[in-house]
Scaffold this active site. Structure first.
Site, PDB file in Angstrom:
ATOM      1  N   GLY A   1     -23.192 -30.356 -55.213  1.00  0.00           N
ATOM      2  CA  GLY A   1     -22.469 -30.270 -53.948  1.00  0.00           C
ATOM      3  C   GLY A   1     -20.975 -30.375 -54.139  1.00  0.00           C
ATOM      4  N   ALA A   2     -20.484 -29.849 -55.264  1.00  0.00           N
ATOM      5  CA  ALA A   2     -19.090 -30.090 -55.660  1.00  0.00           C
ATOM      6  C   ALA A   2     -18.120 -29.023 -55.185  1.00  0.00           C
ATOM      7  CB  ALA A   2     -19.005 -30.217 -57.182  1.00  0.00           C
TER       8      ALA A   2
ATOM      9  N   GLY B   1     -15.884 -31.043 -49.647  1.00  0.00           N
ATOM     10  CA  GLY B   1     -16.157 -32.373 -49.136  1.00  0.00           C
ATOM     11  C   GLY B   1     -16.144 -33.473 -50.179  1.00  0.00           C
TER      12      GLY B   1
ATOM     13  N   SER C   1     -26.679 -41.919 -46.737  1.00  0.00           N
ATOM     14  CA  SER C   1     -25.871 -41.957 -45.528  1.00  0.00           C
ATOM     15  C   SER C   1     -26.159 -43.271 -44.818  1.00  0.00           C
ATOM     16  CB  SER C   1     -26.231 -40.780 -44.619  1.00  0.00           C
ATOM     17  OG  SER C   1     -25.668 -40.914 -43.331  1.00  0.00           O
TER      18      SER C   1
ATOM     19  N   TYR D   1     -31.777 -34.207 -40.476  1.00  0.00           N
ATOM     20  CA  TYR D   1     -30.838 -34.753 -41.465  1.00  0.00           C
ATOM     21  C   TYR D   1     -31.076 -36.245 -41.660  1.00  0.00           C
ATOM     22  CZ  TYR D   1     -26.366 -36.016 -43.643  1.00  0.00           C
ATOM     23  OH  TYR D   1     -25.399 -36.505 -44.489  1.00  0.00           O
TER      24      TYR D   1
END
Length: 379
Positions: A19-20, A23, A147, A160
């Site tokens: 996920g680089a 964000g 999260s 999510y």
């Protein structure tokens, strides 16, 4: 995890980050490279990955990239192979890739639920299994980005939230199993609160609203990056980024029904026109969209918080306690000295009318002021 897991200094590490391309993942890769680590960036958007690596190299860092969809185990294995080829392996592996959907649970098609879990949950499973083949032998850190919604679901982000509950569950299970076998692996769950990233702009939006936002307060993605890199060097079970999200989880444990009502209100207020979804970034559930930015193009109305005393307290608990105690002593000493001075002035002054001395009036400051000051301590 064993308390004695040896982790190398960051400048001696090679780190894989999924996920680089935007964000938190992009912020982590950039910060790791600035601190001397060698980084392997993985995501679906090749253009954004190439640009990020070129920037890191221009600044003197060492970086490679792999185009990969973490939902595909073979592509995740290719990430590990690239790290082996470029840097002789890796010392930390960060599972950060994620997608999101805004919509009522009943309105989200089942295939979209599955796709989200393929990325958010199975992507973490794939990354963890592949990483542990190396880390069990070499030692190091496995870091999964969950999260605050790993502890408390948010309506209109049900899929999510469920996936992040699953990430917490698999992370906890892995930690226990690795500790039982004595593996030299530190396992950390990072739990960001609302972070100002393109994550919302990339969302699949089934609400019909023109814009979306994360619940305030929002925090800078570089705070999450700091937490991740701290976990690369220091074994920690969990690190929560931002006190705002922690309060929500705590409320859910103490007053679940009241929290349900509060979350319902937040959900109803969530979709707004405050944060637009640029067409070129919208909906990356099945395919990559425009990437390459740490923060969203549309800023929230509230200022994005650049610091978090709550995170600092988790990373450096002893120093934080010492600082708070020292500050308290200074404040108490100053207040005592001022009270004595005011008291002497009242006793020797010309007034003899029995008026209340100033130091008495200052004994109990307004409760509202105390609350306002306290509310800023752990922000």
């Amino acid at each position: 995890m064993p308390a004695t897991v040896p982790l190398k200094p960051l400048a001696q590490q090679s780190i894989v980050i999924t996920g680089a391309s935007s964000g938190i993942g992009l912020a982590t890769a950039r910060l790791a490279a600035r601190r001397g680590a060698r980084v392997v960036l993985a995501a679906r958007n090749e253009g954004a990955l190439r640009e990020a690596c070129d920037q890191i190299r221009r600044q003197g860092g060492r970086a490679e990239y792999v185009v990969a969809d973490v939902a595909d185990l073979a592509q995740v294995e290719a990430i590990a192979a690239k790290a082996q080829e470029a840097f002789g392996g890796f010392d930390s592996w960060v599972n950060d890739a994620a997608v999101t959907i805004y919509g009522r649970v009943a309105d989200v098609p089942v295939e979209d639920h599955r796709r989200l879990f393929d990325v958010n949950y199975f992507g973490v499973v794939h990354g963890s299994l592949v990483a542990l083949r190396t880390l069990r032998q070499r030692g190091g850190a496995l870091i999964n980005v969950g999260s605050v919604l790993s502890d408390r679901a948010l309506n209109l982000q049900g899929a999510y939230s469920a996936s992040k509950h699953a990430v917490k569950g698999i992370t906890d299970a892995l930690r226990v199993e690795l500790e039982a076998e004595g593996a030299p692996v530190s396992v950390t769950l990072i739990k960001p609160s609302s972070i100002d990233t393109p994550h919302v702009e990339h969302a699949r939006n089934l609400l019909g609203a023109e814009g979306l936002r994360v619940p305030p307060p929002a925090y800078d993605p570089r705070l999450a990056a700091r937490a991740i890199l701290f976990a690369c060097e220091h074994p920690r079970r969990e690190l929560v980024v931002g006190f705002g999200g922690y309060v929500i989880a705590l409320m859910g444990q103490v007053a679940p029904r009241l929290t349900d009502l509060a979350m319902g209100a937040v959900g109803r207020a969530g979709p707004t026109a405050e944060v637009r979804q640029p067409p070129e970034r919208r909906d990356n559930l099945y395919a990559p969209r425009e990437d390459g930015a740490e923060r969203s193009l549309s800023r929230p109305i509230e200022p994005v918080r650049q610091t978090s005393m709550f995170l600092e307290a988790q990373m450096h608990p002893v120093a934080t306690v010492a600082a708070v105690v020292g500050l308290g002593a200074l404040v108490l000493g100053a207040a005592t000295a001022r009270g004595l001075a005011d008291g002497r002035g009242a006793a020797t002054g010309p007034r003899g009318d029995g008026a209340r001395p100033a130091w008495r009036a200052a004994e109990r400051p307004g409760r509202g002021g105390i609350r306002r000051r306290a509310s800023r301590i752990f922000a």
